[in-house]
Design a protein around this motif. Structure first.
Motif, PDB file in Angstrom:
ATOM      1  N   LEU A 230       0.858  -1.174   0.000  1.00  0.00           N
ATOM      2  CA  LEU A 230       0.000   0.000   0.000  1.00  0.00           C
ATOM      3  C   LEU A 230       0.895   1.224   0.000  1.00  0.00           C
ATOM      4  CD1 LEU A 230      -1.729  -2.352   1.354  1.00  0.00           C
ATOM      5  CD2 LEU A 230      -3.125  -0.517   2.279  1.00  0.00           C
ATOM      6  N   LEU A 231       0.741   2.077  -1.004  1.00  0.00           N
ATOM      7  CA  LEU A 231       1.594   3.247  -1.152  1.00  0.00           C
ATOM      8  C   LEU A 231       0.756   4.513  -1.214  1.00  0.00           C
ATOM      9  CD1 LEU A 231       4.142   1.988  -3.859  1.00  0.00           C
ATOM     10  CD2 LEU A 231       4.403   1.947  -1.369  1.00  0.00           C
ATOM     11  N   ALA A 232       1.305   5.579  -0.655  1.00  0.00           N
ATOM     12  CA  ALA A 232       0.670   6.890  -0.748  1.00  0.00           C
ATOM     13  C   ALA A 232       0.936   7.487  -2.123  1.00  0.00           C
ATOM     14  CB  ALA A 232       1.212   7.813   0.349  1.00  0.00           C
ATOM     15  N   ILE A 233      -0.094   8.084  -2.722  1.00  0.00           N
ATOM     16  CA  ILE A 233       0.047   8.779  -4.004  1.00  0.00           C
ATOM     17  C   ILE A 233       0.429  10.229  -3.701  1.00  0.00           C
ATOM     18  CG2 ILE A 233      -1.107   9.472  -6.130  1.00  0.00           C
ATOM     19  CD1 ILE A 233      -3.103   7.189  -5.680  1.00  0.00           C
ATOM     20  N   VAL A 244      -2.625   3.772  -3.535  1.00  0.00           N
ATOM     21  CA  VAL A 244      -2.682   2.729  -4.552  1.00  0.00           C
ATOM     22  C   VAL A 244      -2.176   1.446  -3.921  1.00  0.00           C
ATOM     23  CG1 VAL A 244      -0.389   3.262  -5.481  1.00  0.00           C
ATOM     24  CG2 VAL A 244      -2.071   2.086  -6.923  1.00  0.00           C
ATOM     25  N   MET A 245      -2.785   0.337  -4.273  1.00  0.00           N
ATOM     26  CA  MET A 245      -2.518  -0.944  -3.630  1.00  0.00           C
ATOM     27  C   MET A 245      -2.186  -2.016  -4.656  1.00  0.00           C
ATOM     28  SD  MET A 245      -4.266  -4.104  -3.216  1.00  0.00           S
ATOM     29  CE  MET A 245      -6.004  -3.761  -3.364  1.00  0.00           C
ATOM     30  N   LEU A 246      -1.280  -2.903  -4.314  1.00  0.00           N
ATOM     31  CA  LEU A 246      -0.994  -4.107  -5.089  1.00  0.00           C
ATOM     32  C   LEU A 246      -1.135  -5.290  -4.151  1.00  0.00           C
ATOM     33  CD1 LEU A 246       1.827  -4.831  -7.631  1.00  0.00           C
ATOM     34  CD2 LEU A 246       1.526  -6.343  -5.663  1.00  0.00           C
ATOM     35  N   GLY A 256      -5.566  -1.759  -6.668  1.00  0.00           N
ATOM     36  CA  GLY A 256      -6.695  -0.994  -6.159  1.00  0.00           C
ATOM     37  C   GLY A 256      -6.235   0.417  -5.840  1.00  0.00           C
ATOM     38  N   TYR A 257      -7.171   1.316  -5.653  1.00  0.00           N
ATOM     39  CA  TYR A 257      -6.796   2.706  -5.422  1.00  0.00           C
ATOM     40  C   TYR A 257      -7.941   3.428  -4.734  1.00  0.00           C
ATOM     41  CZ  TYR A 257      -9.568   2.933  -9.652  1.00  0.00           C
ATOM     42  OH  TYR A 257     -10.566   2.762 -10.562  1.00  0.00           O
ATOM     43  N   ALA A 269      -5.563   8.607 -10.229  1.00  0.00           N
ATOM     44  CA  ALA A 269      -5.793   7.176 -10.102  1.00  0.00           C
ATOM     45  C   ALA A 269      -5.225   6.415 -11.299  1.00  0.00           C
ATOM     46  CB  ALA A 269      -7.284   6.893  -9.941  1.00  0.00           C
ATOM     47  N   ALA A 270      -5.536   6.858 -12.520  1.00  0.00           N
ATOM     48  CA  ALA A 270      -5.050   6.164 -13.716  1.00  0.00           C
ATOM     49  C   ALA A 270      -3.532   6.196 -13.781  1.00  0.00           C
ATOM     50  CB  ALA A 270      -5.649   6.798 -14.969  1.00  0.00           C
ATOM     51  N   ARG A 271      -2.932   7.321 -13.434  1.00  0.00           N
ATOM     52  CA  ARG A 271      -1.473   7.404 -13.476  1.00  0.00           C
ATOM     53  C   ARG A 271      -0.827   6.521 -12.418  1.00  0.00           C
ATOM     54  NH1 ARG A 271       0.387  13.129 -12.721  1.00  0.00           N
ATOM     55  NH2 ARG A 271      -1.703  13.734 -12.003  1.00  0.00           N
ATOM     56  N   ALA A 272      -1.401   6.507 -11.208  1.00  0.00           N
ATOM     57  CA  ALA A 272      -0.852   5.673 -10.142  1.00  0.00           C
ATOM     58  C   ALA A 272      -0.975   4.193 -10.485  1.00  0.00           C
ATOM     59  CB  ALA A 272      -1.557   5.975  -8.822  1.00  0.00           C
ATOM     60  N   VAL A 273      -2.092   3.818 -11.103  1.00  0.00           N
ATOM     61  CA  VAL A 273      -2.289   2.416 -11.498  1.00  0.00           C
ATOM     62  C   VAL A 273      -1.266   2.023 -12.559  1.00  0.00           C
ATOM     63  CG1 VAL A 273      -3.851   0.894 -12.757  1.00  0.00           C
ATOM     64  CG2 VAL A 273      -4.704   2.226 -10.828  1.00  0.00           C
TER      65      VAL A 273
END
Length: 336
Positions: A230-233, A244-246, A256-257, A269-273
């Motif tokens: 789990l990372l902070a955007i 954003v989550m893996l 997930g986000y 969201a799209a960029r982080a994914v």
């Protein structure tokens, strides 16, 4: 999973009566080996962070004291000495130690009961995958599985065979995805305590200071276990704008986000994914990453499309959470 079970590398060492049956029963039970497991521990089923922790005997996780697994499967066809099955609950490449017919009389006695969340927990564990290979001598297979699962001289049950790095920071798409820290705790309720996030995501509601503390602690534990990141955007490594989550799961590598409403409209969201998907492809050798989202969530559907995902032809994942029913589509992005 589906595929072919091949005996002894292609030929069963049987006697003159070992010919395959002309008419095979429709169902079989197969014993396989969990040869890619870690240590035994309490965990949330399917690594769902909003689910309670459960002991291993209360769930069907793979990290068990006994590495043998038993699964029902459907016999598709017998092609010479190759047995083709579908619906087998096993990882691609798992050795099959035994195969026997499934009889209705061998099923549960009386009415079967299970917790309400079990249906969602077991969703898509029987999707098509690779083949299973059986071997004639069980003790040879077990020794081979142990050798594959651990380096020479290591303990029989490696604790974290596929842990994530202790610290992760990813850059790309004019974003910096970084670890959550203690300094972020005061900001987290302002990011995630919102009706929209409570409705569409598993985030607890109300999301207060205690919820922020619990999420940070759990994120760190899942990282240590090798289950999820789990990372902070952020824009530059500073103030967080979302998460954003893996997550590693039997059904695949799931992303997930959640972006705070205050920072929406920037394509975060799209960029982080995209950045997290690149990490999965380049560093985790993932062949595909998936998003699970509701068709009615138009904003998330748009994020999936902008990030290059496509809707997969898979059954909906249905269930109930936070007092309302849901039906999740599965979107996938293949390795470039």
């Amino acid at each position: 999973m589906g595929g072919a079970a091949v005996t002894d590398g292609g030929r069963h060492r049987g006697g003159p009566d070992a010919n395959p049956p002309r008419r095979a029963p429709p169902s079989r039970t197969a014993s396989t080996s969990w040869h890619r497991t870690g240590g035994v521990r309490c965990s949330a089923p399917r690594s769902k962070m909003n689910w309670p922790l459960m002991g291993i005997f209360a769930q069907r996780g793979k990290n068990r004291p006994n590495w043998l697994g038993v699964s029902r499967c459907r016999l598709v066809k017998v092609d010479g000495l190759d047995i083709h099955v579908s619906g087998l609950d096993a990882v691609g490449g798992s050795p099959a130690l035994d195969i026997k017919p499934y009889m209705a009389e061998s099923g549960p006695i009386g009415e079967m009961r299970q917790p309400a969340g079990s249906s969602r927990s077991c969703a898509r564990i029987t999707e098509p995958a690779a083949s299973v290979r059986t071997c004639g001598r069980a003790h040879r297979v077990v020794k081979r599985c142990l050798a594959l699962a651990r380096p020479r001289g290591a303990p029989c049950m490696a604790k974290n065979p596929s842990s994530f790095p202790e610290h992760v920071e990813l850059s790309g798409q004019n974003l910096v995805l970084r670890d959550w820290t203690e300094a972020d705790l005061p900001a987290m309720p302002g990011l995630f305590d919102h009706p929209d996030i409570a409705y569409w995501t598993p985030f607890v509601s109300p999301f207060d200071a205690a919820a922020a503390r619990a999420r940070l602690d759990r994120a760190r534990r899942l990282r240590r276990e090798g289950s999820a990141i789990l990372l902070a955007i952020t824009a530059d490594g500073g103030a967080p704008m979302g998460e954003v989550m893996l997550r590693r799961a039997p059904e695949g590598t799931e992303l997930g986000y959640a972006v705070s409403p205050a920072f929406r409209g920037q394509g975060l969201a799209a960029r982080a994914v995209r950045v997290m998907a690149s990490y999965a492809f380049e560093h985790l050798a993932a062949e595909q990453v998936i998003l699970e989202l509701e068709a009615e969530n138009a904003a998330s559907v748009a994020v999936a499309a902008r990030a290059g995902f496509r809707l997969l032809d898979m059954p909906l994942i249905t269930g109930e959470e936070k007092g309302r029913p849901y039906a999740l589509q599965t979107w996938g992005l293949d390795r470039p």
